[in-house]
Design an enzyme around this catalytic site. Structure first.
Site, short mmCIF file in Angstrom:
data_model
loop_
_atom_site.label_atom_id
_atom_site.label_comp_id
_atom_site.label_asym_id
_atom_site.label_seq_id
_atom_site.Cartn_x
_atom_site.Cartn_y
_atom_site.Cartn_z
N GLN A 283 -8.49 93.96 17.90
CA GLN A 283 -7.96 95.21 17.35
C GLN A 283 -7.02 94.93 16.18
OE1 GLN A 283 -6.62 97.95 20.72
NE2 GLN A 283 -6.97 96.01 21.80
N HIS B 66 -10.87 97.38 14.24
CA HIS B 66 -10.15 98.36 13.42
C HIS B 66 -10.06 97.97 11.96
CE1 HIS B 66 -8.06 99.57 17.43
NE2 HIS B 66 -9.23 100.17 17.28
N GLY C 109 -3.15 90.49 25.33
CA GLY C 109 -2.15 91.10 24.46
C GLY C 109 -2.48 92.49 23.98
N SER D 214 0.77 85.39 26.60
CA SER D 214 -0.31 84.43 26.40
C SER D 214 0.18 83.11 25.80
CB SER D 214 -1.39 85.03 25.49
OG SER D 214 -0.86 85.36 24.21
#
Length: 365
Positions: free
Chosen positions: A129, A157, A272, A317
């Protein structure tokens, strides 16, 4: 037209995050075991880029970090009335000043760990994203070809690194920055002074900066005309980054490929992301409907919380992914080759300053 910024259900804010807490050792073991069968599709969000100094949209409680942050919507940016022109002046001045920090950002340890999973064939498909291009920078160690990049990484995106005019002409963002500098010598001087003084303008999640507190007006900012449109005997200064704005639909070919990337995998790992945008949440729903195993790594509440068939680990992460890759390759009987070793030795961990109170009142941005 009423368009709102995507969010996650308010009911999730009251959930006890400690219920999902897990030690780093436990998380490494769980994620390694999940990845070891291979053929994994990865889905990443803004949380992956925080260690590169790029702020996420939402904090650990799932709410917007800056409650006064008001992004420009798609219909505002492309409005061809005088009101739309004012929106574009606001957007492009802020983006002009904010883009260099995104352009100069470096991949962090998670970006390189993801690249190592791709290079090793464990996770051949990545849907992100993010619009910062940092996954590409990390993967360029092993796949310098733009064609291979496009096959390996789907930017759900879009990207900040290209600009498209309303007639579809595409321009490299660095070139567009030069156009903006030439058309706005005063603002070029301001940007140079900020860089010279070592000041750090506060960058918002989409790469622009908040500057209202400086008492700055947008009214004198000049947006250059598209030179290709001029060659075609038409005037046009309506440009937008080659990304999906709030209120804009994802291109059908991108949507179809994102579904195929999920369908062609045996399991899905999300890293995330709060999945606040439906374009990402529907991919998780699709995976669950297909009965794919789904594991999620994210700090704080997400839209996936409580979804049956989704396991979630509440951990950053950056704390685990390097060792996750080593364990996964060991589980698969693979040797860590020199290139993977280089990837696992690369990457920064430099999150935005913790003393920056994102909850403090700010000028709307």
């Amino acid at each position: 037209m009423r368009v709102s910024v995507p969010t996650i259900p308010q009911s999730l804010f009251a959930a006890n995050p400690s219920l999902n807490k897990i030690s780093a050792a436990e998380a490494i073991e769980r994620v390694s075991t999940f990845l070891s069968p291979g053929n994994v599709t990865l889905i990443t969000g803004a949380g992956v880029s925080v260690d590169s100094g790029i702020r996420a949209y939402r904090g650990q409680d799932g709410r917007y970090l800056n409650p006064n942050y008001k992004p420009i919507f798609y219909h505002e940016l492309v409005d061809e009335t005088e009101k739309g022109h004012l929106f574009r002046q606001r957007y492009w001045l802020r983006s002009y000043l904010g883009y260099p920090s995104v352009r100069e950002a470096l991949p962090n340890t998670t970006h390189y760990a993801v690249a190592a999973l791709q290079h090793s064939g464990v996770a051949p498909r990545l849907i992100t994203q993010n619009v910062d291009g940092l996954h590409h920078k990390a993967l360029s160690l092993s796949q310098p070809s733009p064609v291979h990049m496009q096959e390996s990484i789907l930017e759900l995106h879009g990207t900040l690194h290209r600009v498209r005019c309303k007639h579809g002409h595409l321009t490299d963002r660095t070139v567009f920055q030069d156009w903006l500098s030439t058309a706005n010598p005063k603002w070029k001087g301001f940007a140079d002074e900020v860089e010279k003084e070592g000041e750090q303008l506060r960058t918002n999640p989409d790469g622009d900066v908040a500057i209202e507190h400086l008492g700055i007006s947008y009214s004198d900012f000049v947006i250059p005309e598209c030179p290709i449109c001029l060659q075609e005997n038409r005037h046009n200064n309506v440009h937008k980054p080659d990304l999906v704005f709030f209120g804009e639909s994802i291109a059908e070919h991108v949507k179809k490929r994102s579904y195929l990337d999920v369908e062609n995998s045996d399991r899905v790992l999300l890293i995330g992301t709060t999945l606040a945008t439906y374009s990402a949440f529907r991919l998780l729903k699709h995976a669950v409907e297909l009965k794919k195993p789904v594991l999620m790594i994210n700090v704080g509440p997400s839209r996936a919380d409580g979804v049956e068939g989704v396991e979630k680990l509440d951990i950053a992460s950056g704390e685990i992914m390097r060792q996750v890759v080593r364990n996964t390759l060991q589980n698969r009987g693979l040797v860590v080759d020199p290139l993977v070793e280089e990837m696992l030795s690369s990457g920064i961990r430099k999150p935005p300053p913790t003393d920056d109170d994102d909850r403090a009142p700010r000028a709307a941005g």
